[in-house]
Design a protein around this motif. Structure first.
Motif, PDB file in Angstrom:
ATOM      1  N   THR A   9     -47.316   6.534 -28.733  1.00 50.27           N
ATOM      2  CA  THR A   9     -47.980   6.458 -27.444  1.00 50.27           C
ATOM      3  C   THR A   9     -48.264   5.009 -27.094  1.00 50.27           C
ATOM      4  O   THR A   9     -48.065   4.568 -25.964  1.00 50.27           O
ATOM      5  CB  THR A   9     -49.301   7.255 -27.478  1.00 50.27           C
ATOM      6  OG1 THR A   9     -49.094   8.407 -28.266  1.00 50.27           O
ATOM      7  CG2 THR A   9     -49.739   7.621 -26.110  1.00 50.27           C
ATOM      8  N   LYS A  13     -46.724   2.957 -23.906  1.00 53.69           N
ATOM      9  CA  LYS A  13     -47.604   2.301 -22.945  1.00 53.69           C
ATOM     10  C   LYS A  13     -47.140   0.863 -22.709  1.00 53.69           C
ATOM     11  O   LYS A  13     -46.979   0.416 -21.579  1.00 53.69           O
ATOM     12  CB  LYS A  13     -49.028   2.277 -23.493  1.00 53.69           C
ATOM     13  CG  LYS A  13     -50.004   3.106 -22.709  1.00 53.69           C
ATOM     14  CD  LYS A  13     -51.391   2.880 -23.282  1.00 53.69           C
ATOM     15  CE  LYS A  13     -52.309   4.029 -22.965  1.00 53.69           C
ATOM     16  NZ  LYS A  13     -53.502   4.015 -23.817  1.00 53.69           N
ATOM     17  N   GLY A 422     -53.475  13.393 -14.781  1.00 51.61           N
ATOM     18  CA  GLY A 422     -54.521  12.708 -15.540  1.00 51.61           C
ATOM     19  C   GLY A 422     -55.909  13.211 -15.207  1.00 51.61           C
ATOM     20  O   GLY A 422     -56.898  12.717 -15.738  1.00 51.61           O
ATOM     21  N   SER A 503     -58.125  14.351 -21.137  1.00 55.10           N
ATOM     22  CA  SER A 503     -57.730  13.721 -22.401  1.00 55.10           C
ATOM     23  C   SER A 503     -56.224  13.875 -22.591  1.00 55.10           C
ATOM     24  O   SER A 503     -55.568  14.609 -21.848  1.00 55.10           O
ATOM     25  CB  SER A 503     -58.473  14.378 -23.550  1.00 55.10           C
ATOM     26  OG  SER A 503     -58.014  15.712 -23.686  1.00 55.10           O
ATOM     27  N   ASN A 504     -55.687  13.203 -23.607  1.00 56.90           N
ATOM     28  CA  ASN A 504     -54.251  13.324 -23.842  1.00 56.90           C
ATOM     29  C   ASN A 504     -53.868  14.732 -24.297  1.00 56.90           C
ATOM     30  O   ASN A 504     -52.839  15.261 -23.894  1.00 56.90           O
ATOM     31  CB  ASN A 504     -53.794  12.315 -24.907  1.00 56.90           C
ATOM     32  CG  ASN A 504     -53.873  10.905 -24.369  1.00 56.90           C
ATOM     33  OD1 ASN A 504     -54.235  10.695 -23.212  1.00 56.90           O
ATOM     34  ND2 ASN A 504     -53.553   9.925 -25.204  1.00 56.90           N
ATOM     35  N   THR A 518     -49.880   9.823 -22.863  1.00 54.20           N
ATOM     36  CA  THR A 518     -51.134   9.664 -22.129  1.00 54.20           C
ATOM     37  C   THR A 518     -51.168  10.646 -20.959  1.00 54.20           C
ATOM     38  O   THR A 518     -50.147  11.176 -20.541  1.00 54.20           O
ATOM     39  CB  THR A 518     -51.227   8.248 -21.548  1.00 54.20           C
ATOM     40  OG1 THR A 518     -50.019   7.977 -20.843  1.00 54.20           O
ATOM     41  CG2 THR A 518     -51.438   7.218 -22.640  1.00 54.20           C
TER      42      THR A 518
END
Lengths: 533, 382
Positions: A9, A13, A422, A503-504, A518
């Motif tokens: 992750t 990113k 998200g 949350s992820n 994410t």
């Protein structure tokens, strides 16, 4: 495993920061090759078509609220039933599944994007044009298609309104779009899995989509061939389907249903996949029989090619043919049963919670099963002589398509929406939406079993007085179901806009690669492949 | 969980099962005609066999549903996190998987056997006492008795005013026709079913007969009706604009009544042929013509003669209607191949044809003043 995924992750990113993000303005949507952007467009398009087709259904239900002709003329009524069917099948359900596939398959198999991104853009952008052409026919002289979504010849050839040529062209375009979408799914799944993601570890949504994609590639060309034969009959004096010229109207039905029956499974197999993802998450328990689910899906796909004539039990096929198709059709109950038993066994002794996606999934299992039961009844050929072309059939296929396919799509959207945006959606509103939809569809479609058995034929704008009470109830339910979808739209839009950081993992019991990214995920999902062990 | 909880679980399950049975029993009761919930048993051996099959498969489905949904509801109630349920992580059990594959197979085989028997009976149309050819037209039925030569059309008798809501609807709204099919009781009737234009489907629920009427094909079906009476059905295959408006009515008569009816029909047909020889005035033809027009032409060309743009051409002001009578007669008698315009030469009598053509040429202010005489048409019909 957890340390590896965290590292991944982090790297993904970092990669996004270096990579270009989405383009600015409208060109982002026109020229995008990104699986998430294209998935989003598919889903919005599908929603728009769902509402359009829904309005047509409400016009039909308004006319059927009482016996007599109240609001619309019979010919326009036929256009509404036809367009409602075509739009819901080709414009709402199929694009919604392609949208979900676009969003989720790369994230579930650990790929950065779909394998063929430009093809992906093209397969989406064909659709708005195809459906504009199709909807345009409603404003032409003689009106739009009025021969039912099954468009049996010669009603759709010799006796069709002139706009039928536009309809044929639109179907061709949809077919091209579907075939390209299917090729993309297959190539992506077979070539872009992360190391260690062997076939028998694929999430079930990916498996069911892989099988669906093969079905699409096999049957969409048949549909294209069929409408081309129609085109030849209409404009180039051939007689494929005209008995007067030595042709055969029944040939049309054989070809149509050879496409049409696998098509029905194209609209339900991905739904099986979605529900098989959601139920284990909220039961906090592994799916009971993963491999038997894969085998059951494959068996259903195979059987779908040898049962087509059960749609034609009354056309006068010979006794032996009738028996073969009856037995083959009954056989479908076995793998379908295996699926339902597996879902129930997954819930059994789990630790269940009932968030909106789970509610939709449980309703899916129950109501799809009811559709399955009436399907089993329809398979019995002698009894089918009484059921065929009545509202019993309408009840049957709406039970498998609305609380079946449509509920699974809604379950999937609620399930993955926090990952996509998200943000968490409004859970309370989601539950209200579920209960209104659940009550609405049952009020709409359950009474249709009764009027069908009592003898009401389908596709009629008016009916005998004995059917009046149940039809009035159905219409009330339809409006309840239709208007409660506004809550869904409101919830989705406000989920995109508001800030309620997810949350992820999103859900306590979620498993799989997509939850290691994410929320919202990076623009290019996995730039370095994760390792699956 | 304690024993106590399990006991109450059992109790609740039983209660739930009982509730289901009550609901379903309600669902199959036929107390009120307006709330008819189930298939009709009908009046033939076959229709009763079909009804039995329907009920057997229905109860099998109910039984499976009670088990599957019962287990599911049990889990939903007792295996929820809010009650402190912990997930038991079992999965993959070959024995269970085989069991729930094999048991449904056995049930299905049990179901297939009686269904096959009934189907074989339904397909045995040999040794009939009477053969009737049924032809579907947009939007009416034609019945031709092959033995006695009786031949007529049967179309909706419900007046437009009832459909439009200008008059109260009658008891048999949309299920009534001008000329019902008449058959004798207790005889094996073979139906030879075909169509003239698009696909229709001839369906009488009380006989459990539904067969598609397909242009270019002749499908067979049969029935032996056990009780005299009037039985109603409808076209079951979408056949265009007025698909919902082409009902079927079958009158089942005792043998003597049936014989008398055949005689009377044969006489009436002779009578009709004779009336063509008489001299008809313009007014007489216009009156008859208007009635024929409304029944046979107005569905497409509209009562105003203006048609529906793009679908059905206007007759008012049309070149054919205002031009040479021979061309006009030709298109009405022989139709226009490749379009919805049917050939009416066999559908209407000489008088009716002459009257309707005369009407078309003189209605809607086109007043050509010409008369098409029935005798002229009768010659063309031979």
């Amino acid at each position: 495993m957890s340390t590896t995924t965290e590292q991944i992750t982090e790297t993904s990113k970092a990669d996004t920061e270096h990579h270009h993000g989405p383009a600015k303005g409208m060109s982002r949507w026109f020229f995008t090759t990104n699986h998430k952007d294209i998935g989003t467009m598919y889903l919005w398009f599908s929603l728009a078509m769902f509402m359009t087709g829904g309005c047509m259904a409400l016009m039909v239900r308004a006319e059927l609220f009482q016996p007599g002709l109240q609001f619309i003329e019979p010919d326009f009524f036929n256009q509404m039933t036809t367009m409602h069917g075509l739009i819901m099948v080709f414009g709402a359900v199929m694009p919604a599944f392609v949208g979900l596939a676009n969003w989720m398959i790369p994230m579930m198999i650990g790929a950065p994007d779909m394998a063929l991104p430009r093809l992906n853009n093209w397969s989406f952008w064909i659709l708005p044009f195809a459906f504009s052409i199709m909807l345009m026919t409603l404003f032409m002289d003689g009106g739009g298609p009025n021969f039912g979504w099954t468009f049996y010849a010669p009603l759709s050839t010799t006796f069709a309104p002139p706009s039928v040529t536009y309809f044929i062209f639109a179907v061709h375009m949809m077919g091209i779009s579907s075939i390209m979408g299917a090729i993309n799914v297959i190539v992506t799944i077979l070539n872009m899995r992360a190391p260690g993601m062997i076939m028998m570890k694929l999430p079930l949504f990916v498996w069911t989509w892989l099988i669906t994609a093969f079905l699409l590639i096999l049957v969409m060309p048949i549909l294209a061939g069929l409408v081309t034969m129609m085109l030849m009959d209409i404009h180039f004096s051939t007689s494929f389907f005209s008995a007067a010229g030595g042709g055969d109207p029944v040939l049309f039905q054989h070809i149509f249903w050879f496409f049409g029956h696998p098509e029905v499974y194209i609209m339900i197999l991905p739904a099986f996949g979605i529900v098989s993802e959601i139920i284990p998450t909220f039961a906090r328990k592994k799916l009971f029989g993963y491999s038997s689910m894969v085998y059951a899906t494959s068996s259903i796909a195979f059987l779908s090619f040898i049962v087509w004539a059960h749609h034609m039990f009354t056309v006068g096929i010979p006794l032996m043919g009738e028996l073969f198709f009856m037995f083959a059709t009954m056989l479908i109950a076995v793998p379908t049963g295996v699926k339902v038993f597996n879902w129930v066994a997954t819930m059994f002794r789990g630790s269940m919670t009932f968030e909106t996606p789970m509610l939709f999934s449980i309703a899916f299992v129950v109501l799809f099963s009811i559709g399955g039961f009436s399907g089993l009844m329809l398979a019995i050929a002698p009894a089918d002589f009484q059921y065929h072309d009545t509202y019993f059939v309408v009840a049957h296929f709406h039970y498998v398509l609305v609380p079946g396919s449509v509920f699974s799509i809604m379950a999937g959207v609620y399930y993955w929406l926090p990952k996509w945006t998200g943000n968490y959606y409004d859970e309370r509103m989601g539950k209200i939406h579920f209960w209104l939809s659940f009550v609405g569809i049952n009020i709409t479609f359950f009474p249709m079993h009764f009027v069908g058995l009592a003898g009401m034929p389908r596709r009629v704008p008016d009916y005998a007085l004995q059917f009046a009470d149940f039809n009035a109830i159905s219409s009330v339910g339809a409006f309840l179901f239709g208007f409660s979808q506004l809550l869904f739209i409101y919830n989705v839009v406000s989920c995109i806009r508001k800030r309620n950081q997810a949350s992820n993992r999103v859900w306590e019991g979620s498993h799989g690669l997509e939850w290691t990214l994410t929320s919202p995920p990076p623009y290019h999902s996995f730039t370095t492949p994760p390792k699956v062990d | 969980m304690t024993k106590n909880v399990y006991f109450s679980v059992k109790k609740q399950l039983r209660l739930f099962a009982q509730l289901w049975v009550i609901v379903l029993l309600f669902a199959v009761s036929k107390a009120n005609a307006d709330w008819q919930l189930n298939m009709r048993e009908g009046v033939t051996e076959i229709s009763r066999a079909v009804y039995d099959l329907h009920m057997v498969i229905f109860w099998i489905c109910v039984a499976i549903a009670v088990v599957v949904f019962g287990v599911m509801l049990f889990s939903v109630i007792y295996h929820r996190k809010s009650r402190g349920a912990k997930a038991h992580n079992f999965h993959e059990n070959v024995f269970v998987e085989i069991a729930w594959t094999v048991i449904p197979m056995v049930i299905l085989i049990g179901m297939a056997i009686p269904a096959t028997g009934t189907l074989i009976k339904m397909y045995d149309s040999r040794e009939s006492d009477l053969d009737i050819q049924i032809t579907g037209y947009q939007w009416k039925w034609r019945y031709q008795y092959l033995e006695s030569g009786v031949d007529f059309f049967s179309s909706l008798a419900t007046p437009m005013a009832q459909i439009k809501g200008e008059e109260p609807k009658g008891e048999h709204y949309l299920l009534e026709v001008d000329n019902p099919l008449v058959i004798p009781v207790g005889k094996k009737i073979r139906f030879l079913i075909t169509a003239n234009d698009v696909i229709h489907s001839w369906w009488v629920p009380d006989f459990a007969v539904k067969k598609d009427a397909i242009p270019g094909f002749i499908n067979e079906s049969w029935t032996v009706v056990e009780e005299p009476g009037i039985y109603r059905g409808q076209c079951a295959e979408l056949c265009g604009k007025d698909h919902g408006f082409m009902p079927i009515v079958v009158e089942v008569k005792s043998q003597p009544d049936y014989d008398a009816w055949v005689k009377q029909q044969q006489l009436a047909q002779l009578e009709k042929a004779k009336s063509a020889e008489k001299r008809w005035s313009l007014d007489e033809l216009m009156t008859t013509g208007e009635a024929v027009y409304l029944k046979s032409c107005a569905a497409c060309h509209q009562a105003s003669g203006e048609g529906i743009p793009g679908a059905f051409p206007a007759l008012k002001g049309s070149a054919i209607v205002q031009g040479d009578p021979a061309a006009h007669i030709d298109i009405v008698l022989n139709g226009k191949p490749g379009t919805a315009m049917q050939a009416f030469i066999d559908q209407l009598s000489a008088v009716e044809l002459a009257a309707v053509i005369t009407y078309e040429r003189n209605a809607w202010g086109d007043s050509l003043g010409d008369i098409i005489s029935p005798s002229q048409i009768a010659k063309l019909q031979q």
